[in-house]
Design a protein around this motif. Sequence first.
Motif, PDB file in Angstrom:
ATOM      1  N   UNK A  47      -9.208 -41.921 -25.989  1.00  0.00           N
ATOM      2  CA  UNK A  47     -10.249 -42.813 -25.484  1.00  0.00           C
ATOM      3  C   UNK A  47     -11.138 -43.225 -26.644  1.00  0.00           C
ATOM      4  N   UNK A  48     -11.236 -44.524 -26.901  1.00  0.00           N
ATOM      5  CA  UNK A  48     -12.128 -45.036 -27.934  1.00  0.00           C
ATOM      6  C   UNK A  48     -13.196 -45.862 -27.237  1.00  0.00           C
ATOM      7  N   UNK A  49     -14.439 -45.396 -27.292  1.00  0.00           N
ATOM      8  CA  UNK A  49     -15.538 -46.080 -26.613  1.00  0.00           C
ATOM      9  C   UNK A  49     -15.940 -47.300 -27.432  1.00  0.00           C
ATOM     10  N   UNK A  50     -15.792 -48.479 -26.830  1.00  0.00           N
ATOM     11  CA  UNK A  50     -16.132 -49.739 -27.494  1.00  0.00           C
ATOM     12  C   UNK A  50     -17.604 -50.081 -27.345  1.00  0.00           C
ATOM     13  N   UNK A  51     -18.104 -49.995 -26.120  1.00  0.00           N
ATOM     14  CA  UNK A  51     -19.496 -50.333 -25.805  1.00  0.00           C
ATOM     15  C   UNK A  51     -20.026 -49.331 -24.805  1.00  0.00           C
ATOM     16  N   UNK A  52     -21.268 -48.884 -25.008  1.00  0.00           N
ATOM     17  CA  UNK A  52     -21.922 -48.037 -24.023  1.00  0.00           C
ATOM     18  C   UNK A  52     -21.737 -46.561 -24.287  1.00  0.00           C
ATOM     19  N   UNK A  53     -21.850 -45.782 -23.217  1.00  0.00           N
ATOM     20  CA  UNK A  53     -21.798 -44.324 -23.319  1.00  0.00           C
ATOM     21  C   UNK A  53     -21.115 -43.739 -22.086  1.00  0.00           C
ATOM     22  N   UNK A  54     -20.179 -42.838 -22.316  1.00  0.00           N
ATOM     23  CA  UNK A  54     -19.512 -42.099 -21.249  1.00  0.00           C
ATOM     24  C   UNK A  54     -19.772 -40.614 -21.438  1.00  0.00           C
ATOM     25  N   UNK A  55     -19.846 -39.913 -20.328  1.00  0.00           N
ATOM     26  CA  UNK A  55     -19.945 -38.458 -20.356  1.00  0.00           C
ATOM     27  C   UNK A  55     -18.558 -37.928 -19.979  1.00  0.00           C
ATOM     28  N   UNK A  56     -17.869 -37.332 -20.938  1.00  0.00           N
ATOM     29  CA  UNK A  56     -16.568 -36.728 -20.678  1.00  0.00           C
ATOM     30  C   UNK A  56     -16.771 -35.282 -20.275  1.00  0.00           C
ATOM     31  N   UNK A  57     -15.921 -34.820 -19.391  1.00  0.00           N
ATOM     32  CA  UNK A  57     -15.849 -33.406 -19.051  1.00  0.00           C
ATOM     33  C   UNK A  57     -14.421 -32.993 -19.392  1.00  0.00           C
ATOM     34  N   UNK A  58     -14.292 -32.096 -20.364  1.00  0.00           N
ATOM     35  CA  UNK A  58     -12.984 -31.675 -20.855  1.00  0.00           C
ATOM     36  C   UNK A  58     -12.911 -30.160 -20.746  1.00  0.00           C
ATOM     37  N   UNK A  59     -12.017 -29.695 -19.870  1.00  0.00           N
ATOM     38  CA  UNK A  59     -11.882 -28.252 -19.637  1.00  0.00           C
ATOM     39  C   UNK A  59     -13.244 -27.614 -19.363  1.00  0.00           C
ATOM     40  N   UNK A  60     -14.082 -28.317 -18.585  1.00  0.00           N
ATOM     41  CA  UNK A  60     -15.378 -27.790 -18.182  1.00  0.00           C
ATOM     42  C   UNK A  60     -16.506 -28.008 -19.174  1.00  0.00           C
ATOM     43  N   UNK A  61     -16.191 -28.528 -20.366  1.00  0.00           N
ATOM     44  CA  UNK A  61     -17.232 -28.780 -21.371  1.00  0.00           C
ATOM     45  C   UNK A  61     -17.618 -30.251 -21.359  1.00  0.00           C
ATOM     46  N   UNK A  62     -18.899 -30.523 -21.483  1.00  0.00           N
ATOM     47  CA  UNK A  62     -19.412 -31.892 -21.459  1.00  0.00           C
ATOM     48  C   UNK A  62     -19.492 -32.443 -22.880  1.00  0.00           C
ATOM     49  N   UNK A  63     -19.017 -33.690 -23.053  1.00  0.00           N
ATOM     50  CA  UNK A  63     -19.073 -34.362 -24.349  1.00  0.00           C
ATOM     51  C   UNK A  63     -19.664 -35.756 -24.121  1.00  0.00           C
ATOM     52  N   UNK A  64     -20.794 -36.040 -24.777  1.00  0.00           N
ATOM     53  CA  UNK A  64     -21.408 -37.362 -24.686  1.00  0.00           C
ATOM     54  C   UNK A  64     -20.738 -38.253 -25.721  1.00  0.00           C
ATOM     55  N   UNK A  65     -20.199 -39.385 -25.267  1.00  0.00           N
ATOM     56  CA  UNK A  65     -19.411 -40.262 -26.133  1.00  0.00           C
ATOM     57  C   UNK A  65     -20.005 -41.659 -26.149  1.00  0.00           C
ATOM     58  N   UNK A  66     -20.537 -42.051 -27.293  1.00  0.00           N
ATOM     59  CA  UNK A  66     -21.137 -43.375 -27.464  1.00  0.00           C
ATOM     60  C   UNK A  66     -20.154 -44.290 -28.177  1.00  0.00           C
ATOM     61  N   UNK A  67     -20.494 -45.563 -28.273  1.00  0.00           N
ATOM     62  CA  UNK A  67     -19.646 -46.534 -28.957  1.00  0.00           C
ATOM     63  C   UNK A  67     -19.235 -45.991 -30.322  1.00  0.00           C
ATOM     64  N   UNK A  68     -17.934 -46.101 -30.611  1.00  0.00           N
ATOM     65  CA  UNK A  68     -17.388 -45.616 -31.865  1.00  0.00           C
ATOM     66  C   UNK A  68     -16.802 -44.222 -31.784  1.00  0.00           C
ATOM     67  N   UNK A  69     -16.959 -43.556 -30.645  1.00  0.00           N
ATOM     68  CA  UNK A  69     -16.420 -42.202 -30.469  1.00  0.00           C
ATOM     69  C   UNK A  69     -14.972 -42.273 -30.016  1.00  0.00           C
ATOM     70  N   UNK A  70     -14.147 -41.385 -30.565  1.00  0.00           N
ATOM     71  CA  UNK A  70     -12.755 -41.236 -30.144  1.00  0.00           C
ATOM     72  C   UNK A  70     -12.583 -39.848 -29.557  1.00  0.00           C
TER      73      UNK A  70
END
Length: 143
Positions: A47-70
């Motif tokens: 997942x490559x975030x182009x615009x904005x921010x997503x909150x990923x939950x991966x194996x129960x851990x939260x990762x905040x992903x802003x534009x430019x995050x892979x």
Amino acid sequence: MWWLSGDVNSIILAKNQTNGTYSIVEGRIYPGGGPPPHLQTREYEGFYVLDGELIFKIEGKQVISKAGTMINIPPNVIHSFKNNTDNIVRVLIIIAPAGMEKLFEEVGIEVFDTNIAKPSRPSDEEKKRLVEISKRYGVEIIV
């Protein structure tokens, strides 16, 4: 373009265009949107975030992903993401090997103009259909 789980997904490159090596889908994740927790048994998913921010939950851990995050997800890892903002988030989804993009076509509702209406959250019947069809693609929806 396909409405699926309240989001719009556009298939940019499909299996037949890459000799089955990978596919690319652009997701437009609406406020409050994102897929339910799930895992793929066969594919790697990036997942490559182009615009904005997503909150990923991966194996129960939260990762905040802003534009430019892979974010890279290997097979058999439970994951989901959510748009907790007031804006549409755009993300490129890279799937390898290709083929799972057909799930978007089979389960989703085809749309031709995303300016007409915001996709609605899926009904219970749509959720049930997603769970059943996903199994054919080696995807397990965690309910």
